[in-house]
Write a protein that holds these residues in place. Structure first.
Motif, mmCIF file in Angstrom:
data_model
loop_
_atom_site.group_PDB
_atom_site.id
_atom_site.type_symbol
_atom_site.label_atom_id
_atom_site.label_comp_id
_atom_site.label_asym_id
_atom_site.label_seq_id
_atom_site.Cartn_x
_atom_site.Cartn_y
_atom_site.Cartn_z
ATOM 1 N N ALA A 368 9.931 -38.572 21.064
ATOM 2 C CA ALA A 368 9.690 -37.446 21.974
ATOM 3 C C ALA A 368 10.768 -37.379 23.046
ATOM 4 C CB ALA A 368 8.320 -37.576 22.625
ATOM 5 N N ASN A 369 11.172 -38.555 23.527
ATOM 6 C CA ASN A 369 12.191 -38.635 24.581
ATOM 7 C C ASN A 369 11.843 -37.697 25.741
ATOM 8 O OD1 ASN A 369 14.530 -39.626 25.782
ATOM 9 N ND2 ASN A 369 15.805 -37.983 24.938
ATOM 10 N N ASP A 370 10.581 -37.720 26.129
ATOM 11 C CA ASP A 370 10.067 -36.784 27.130
ATOM 12 C C ASP A 370 8.818 -37.396 27.753
ATOM 13 O OD1 ASP A 370 9.756 -34.537 28.646
ATOM 14 O OD2 ASP A 370 9.555 -33.146 26.966
ATOM 15 N N LYS A 371 8.222 -36.660 28.713
ATOM 16 C CA LYS A 371 6.981 -37.112 29.336
ATOM 17 C C LYS A 371 5.847 -37.165 28.301
ATOM 18 C CE LYS A 371 8.619 -36.858 33.640
ATOM 19 N NZ LYS A 371 8.813 -38.036 34.494
ATOM 20 N N VAL A 372 5.057 -38.237 28.358
ATOM 21 C CA VAL A 372 3.949 -38.421 27.410
ATOM 22 C C VAL A 372 2.732 -38.968 28.149
ATOM 23 C CG1 VAL A 372 3.165 -39.603 25.312
ATOM 24 C CG2 VAL A 372 5.580 -38.955 25.541
ATOM 25 N N ILE A 373 1.547 -38.435 27.815
ATOM 26 C CA ILE A 373 0.290 -39.010 28.301
ATOM 27 C C ILE A 373 -0.371 -39.744 27.141
ATOM 28 C CG2 ILE A 373 -1.968 -38.567 29.312
ATOM 29 C CD1 ILE A 373 -0.901 -35.955 30.362
ATOM 30 N N ILE A 374 -0.796 -40.972 27.405
ATOM 31 C CA ILE A 374 -1.573 -41.742 26.432
ATOM 32 C C ILE A 374 -2.994 -41.875 26.951
ATOM 33 C CG2 ILE A 374 -1.846 -43.953 25.246
ATOM 34 C CD1 ILE A 374 1.082 -44.455 25.526
ATOM 35 N N LYS A 392 9.577 -52.761 26.091
ATOM 36 C CA LYS A 392 10.444 -51.943 25.236
ATOM 37 C C LYS A 392 11.351 -51.031 26.066
ATOM 38 C CE LYS A 392 8.697 -53.092 21.159
ATOM 39 N NZ LYS A 392 9.500 -53.690 20.060
ATOM 40 N N GLY A 393 11.303 -51.188 27.389
ATOM 41 C CA GLY A 393 12.152 -50.376 28.254
ATOM 42 C C GLY A 393 11.594 -49.018 28.585
ATOM 43 N N ILE A 394 10.281 -48.807 28.353
ATOM 44 C CA ILE A 394 9.634 -47.525 28.656
ATOM 45 C C ILE A 394 8.864 -47.654 29.963
ATOM 46 C CG2 ILE A 394 7.955 -45.799 27.888
ATOM 47 C CD1 ILE A 394 10.319 -45.880 26.044
ATOM 48 N N THR A 395 9.159 -46.793 30.929
ATOM 49 C CA THR A 395 8.470 -46.852 32.218
ATOM 50 C C THR A 395 7.137 -46.099 32.133
ATOM 51 O OG1 THR A 395 9.630 -44.856 32.960
ATOM 52 C CG2 THR A 395 10.616 -46.988 33.529
ATOM 53 N N SER A 396 6.106 -46.648 32.806
ATOM 54 C CA SER A 396 4.787 -46.014 32.739
ATOM 55 C C SER A 396 3.998 -46.279 34.013
ATOM 56 C CB SER A 396 3.998 -46.545 31.531
ATOM 57 O OG SER A 396 3.717 -47.927 31.690
ATOM 58 N N VAL A 397 2.978 -45.438 34.237
ATOM 59 C CA VAL A 397 2.052 -45.634 35.352
ATOM 60 C C VAL A 397 0.629 -45.531 34.815
ATOM 61 C CG1 VAL A 397 3.554 -44.821 37.203
ATOM 62 C CG2 VAL A 397 2.168 -43.174 35.942
ATOM 63 N N GLU A 417 7.968 -37.460 38.684
ATOM 64 C CA GLU A 417 9.323 -37.607 39.225
ATOM 65 C C GLU A 417 10.114 -38.781 38.651
ATOM 66 O OE1 GLU A 417 10.582 -35.329 41.052
ATOM 67 O OE2 GLU A 417 8.711 -34.198 41.379
ATOM 68 N N LYS A 418 9.423 -39.853 38.213
ATOM 69 C CA LYS A 418 10.172 -41.074 37.898
ATOM 70 C C LYS A 418 9.880 -41.692 36.540
ATOM 71 C CE LYS A 418 10.791 -42.525 42.722
ATOM 72 N NZ LYS A 418 10.650 -43.642 43.694
ATOM 73 N N PHE A 419 8.630 -41.661 36.094
ATOM 74 C CA PHE A 419 8.246 -42.436 34.915
ATOM 75 C C PHE A 419 7.999 -41.546 33.708
ATOM 76 C CE2 PHE A 419 7.149 -45.017 38.591
ATOM 77 C CZ PHE A 419 7.715 -46.244 38.249
ATOM 78 N N GLN A 420 8.186 -42.126 32.526
ATOM 79 C CA GLN A 420 8.087 -41.336 31.305
ATOM 80 C C GLN A 420 6.655 -41.185 30.802
ATOM 81 O OE1 GLN A 420 10.463 -42.747 28.013
ATOM 82 N NE2 GLN A 420 9.800 -41.112 26.636
ATOM 83 N N VAL A 421 5.825 -42.216 31.019
ATOM 84 C CA VAL A 421 4.503 -42.242 30.395
ATOM 85 C C VAL A 421 3.414 -42.432 31.449
ATOM 86 C CG1 VAL A 421 3.017 -43.477 28.758
ATOM 87 C CG2 VAL A 421 5.456 -43.180 28.254
ATOM 88 N N LEU A 422 2.306 -41.698 31.286
ATOM 89 C CA LEU A 422 1.101 -41.936 32.070
ATOM 90 C C LEU A 422 0.047 -42.453 31.103
ATOM 91 C CD1 LEU A 422 -0.414 -39.981 34.943
ATOM 92 C CD2 LEU A 422 -1.890 -40.426 32.984
ATOM 93 N N ILE A 423 -0.534 -43.619 31.406
ATOM 94 C CA ILE A 423 -1.552 -44.227 30.545
ATOM 95 C C ILE A 423 -2.897 -44.047 31.235
ATOM 96 C CG2 ILE A 423 -2.281 -46.279 29.294
ATOM 97 C CD1 ILE A 423 0.602 -47.371 29.726
ATOM 98 N N HIS A 439 3.294 -33.719 25.768
ATOM 99 C CA HIS A 439 3.020 -34.634 24.654
ATOM 100 C C HIS A 439 1.781 -35.455 25.013
ATOM 101 C CE1 HIS A 439 6.818 -34.099 22.378
ATOM 102 N NE2 HIS A 439 7.311 -33.822 23.575
ATOM 103 N N VAL A 440 0.769 -35.444 24.124
ATOM 104 C CA VAL A 440 -0.469 -36.181 24.356
ATOM 105 C C VAL A 440 -0.741 -37.090 23.172
ATOM 106 C CG1 VAL A 440 -2.968 -36.011 24.723
ATOM 107 C CG2 VAL A 440 -1.441 -34.288 25.716
ATOM 108 N N ILE A 441 -0.888 -38.384 23.434
ATOM 109 C CA ILE A 441 -1.256 -39.338 22.387
ATOM 110 C C ILE A 441 -2.705 -39.756 22.608
ATOM 111 C CG2 ILE A 441 -0.852 -41.623 21.393
ATOM 112 C CD1 ILE A 441 2.068 -41.388 22.208
ATOM 113 N N ASN A 442 -3.567 -39.426 21.658
ATOM 114 C CA ASN A 442 -4.941 -39.921 21.699
ATOM 115 C C ASN A 442 -4.949 -41.278 20.996
ATOM 116 O OD1 ASN A 442 -6.410 -37.805 23.065
ATOM 117 N ND2 ASN A 442 -5.881 -36.523 21.304
ATOM 118 N N TYR A 443 -4.693 -42.305 21.780
ATOM 119 C CA TYR A 443 -4.557 -43.672 21.271
ATOM 120 C C TYR A 443 -5.897 -44.174 20.738
ATOM 121 C CZ TYR A 443 -3.192 -48.636 21.323
ATOM 122 O OH TYR A 443 -2.934 -49.936 20.986
ATOM 123 N N ASP A 444 -6.974 -43.889 21.472
ATOM 124 C CA ASP A 444 -8.334 -44.187 21.022
ATOM 125 C C ASP A 444 -9.087 -42.877 20.878
ATOM 126 O OD1 ASP A 444 -7.977 -47.013 21.179
ATOM 127 O OD2 ASP A 444 -8.325 -46.916 23.344
#
Length: 512
Positions: A368-374, A392-397, A417-423, A439-444
């Motif tokens: 995706a190389n973009d903002k993603v919500i998990i 893996k070098g991916i920033t998240s909050v 503003e800063k991080f790629q992923v919100l968990i 981008h939305v990942i439904n992990y569960d």
């Protein structure tokens, strides 16, 4: 601060002067000014909305105006506002409330909402509708304020419950009304006891798990509209996940419910692109999963359906989430054989070096190389995913229900503003708007399809400028296959009674 009000006697002097000096009794300029004020406030007819011309900070959309007019003119101010997520149900409720306030039909108002949405309600009412609402805090004297916004959890408990029952509210507004569920919950029982001259129930998902939830919501608004429980059940051959005569039922529902779909608003919406991504366990992961299934045969301690289902779901999420539940179950073991069996599982569990689902999530994020919500259902998995992505070098909050308002806003700011992923845990599925992400990942996967709709609605809403990509992760030959099958059954019931829903699983059915 105290203000002393005294009755003025200045009028006497003016009155005597006019009387003795034969001065004119009136002033044409003042009369005209008074006349214009009265004329401006005069409502000459009941049809149509007056409120929009008093709202310079708001330009309502056509469907929002239509909802407000429908609820007032046809539904007598008692309605379920069930627009799809992101279409502005709060705006619609604000328009209806403002209209009744202007017309003098409403003065005292109680708004019940999840705690995370209270400040959002107060701000919107203040700045968009010029309605002086206050957020309830401990010891707030609610009898002194006309418009009070309070959390559901607070309102249903003593002493607040008794204080609220002592008030004469003209309008009750309940946000996320699906949380009322049924007559057995305390919040439903509390709302049922409220005097409701006008009442608005806001929910994009009036049917969450079964059709009876809609029956109970409608019974709050118009008792008897669908008959009593037994009549409803027999008339529509209703069970949790099936019913007959759905066209007639939908006709009855539409007499008390207003629902707009995105495609019906005349607004150009971006698309949803839904994928279901099947995942294979490694040999080692599969071995642990099979051992967990064996637990129910080891002892009655492990035979509880809820515990076994929870463990299977957790194993499909992370070993960290699974470990926490296993260690709690171990404490209930009564024999050494049971303890040894659980210890054996824990040993194999903690030896796992691979999380197949997390690897797939990382692959999606990288592409995706973009903002993603998990979205995950477990805090332990949330912590693990943050660690794993960081490695893996991916920033998240993180984002969860324990954060207060300021921390939630700060996490949202960091994500933007800063991080790629919100968990996010499930609390991230309500009350946060993230149109800058697509981008939305439904992990569960949840058992409830409407939770998926709520999650997706965080990004696919007014203001979204890109197509939204949804990735539903499901591990093959596990409980997640059962979850998918039940999600489709529940979706079918929703669409029969409420109406069609935007894609949340559509491309996934082919894979199960």
């Amino acid at each position: 601060m105290f203000m002393i009000i005294e009755r003025s006697s200045d009028w006497k002097e003016g009155f005597i002067n006019k009387l003795e000096n034969q001065e004119p009794w009136d002033n044409w300029t003042l009369y005209n000014m008074s006349y214009e004020v009265v004329k401006a406030n005069l409502i000459e007819e009941f049809s149509g909305l007056q409120s929009p011309k008093y709202l310079p900070n708001l330009t309502p959309l056509a469907h929002q105006l239509e909802v407000a007019e429908t609820v007032i003119s046809r539904m007598n101010g008692k309605a379920i506002l069930a627009d799809e997520v992101g279409l502005g149900k709060t705006i619609e409720a604000g328009l209806i409330l403002k209209e009744y306030l202007i017309r003098g039909l409403v003065k005292k108002v109680l708004i019940l909402a999840p705690a995370s949405l209270i400040n959002q309600w107060v701000e919107e009412l203040h700045y968009k509708f010029y309605i002086p609402a206050i957020a309830f805090k401990k010891n707030t004297p609610i009898d002194y304020y006309d418009v009070v916004v309070m959390s559901m959890d607070t309102a249903k408990k003593s002493p607040h419950k008794e204080l609220i029952y002592a008030q004469n509210y003209d309008m009750i507004i309940i946000d996320e009304a699906h949380k009322l569920k049924n007559h057995k919950t305390k919040i439903y029982e509390f709302v049922q006891g409220l005097k409701k001259k006008f009442c608005l129930l806001l929910t994009a998902t009036p049917v969450q798990n079964n059709v009876f939830e809609l029956f109970y919501l409608i019974s709050l608004l118009k008792p008897g509209h669908l008959g009593n429980y037994e009549t409803f059940q027999s008339s529509f051959s209703a069970s949790k996940h099936s019913l007959e005569h759905d066209e007639y039922l939908r006709e009855l529902v539409n007499q008390v419910m207003v629902r707009n779909r995105r495609e019906e608003t005349g607004i150009e919406w971006t698309s949803r692109r839904v994928q279901t991504i099947p995942i294979e366990f490694t040999k080692e992961e599969r071995e642990v999963y099979e051992l967990i299934l064996e637990l129910k045969n080891v002892s009655s301690v492990f035979s509880g359906a809820f515990s076994m289902i929870t463990l299977q779901k957790e194993m499909c999420s992370s070993k960290e989430a699974t470990y926490l539940t296993l260690t709690k179950m171990r404490q209930n073991c009564t024999t050494q054989a049971e303890i040894d069996f659980v210890d054996g599982i824990i040993q194999k569990l903690m030896a796992l070096e691979t999380n197949s689902k997390a690897e797939k999530a990382y692959e999606i994020i990288s592409e995706a190389n973009d903002k993603v919500i998990i979205f995950t259902e477990y805090k332990a998995s949330q912590v693990y995913l943050q660690w794993y992505l960081n490695s893996k070098g991916i920033t998240s909050v993180p984002f969860n229900g324990q954060f207060n308002k300021s921390k939630r806003e700060y996490m949202k700011h960091l994500f933007k503003e800063k991080f790629q992923v919100l968990i996010a845990t499930e609390s991230g599925g309500e009350g946060i708007n993230l149109q800058f992400c697509h981008h939305v990942i439904n992990y569960d996967l949840p058992w409830n399809p409407m939770k998926l709709e709520q999650r997706i609605g965080r990004v696919h809403r007014l203001g979204q400028e890109h197509d939204v990509h949804i990735y539903n992760l499901a591990i093959e030959n596990t409980i997640e296959k059962d979850i998918l099958e039940l999600l489709y059954v529940k979706l079918d019931v929703f669409e029969k009674v409420v109406g069609e829903l935007d894609d949340i699983l559509s491309t996934l059915k082919k894979t199960i």
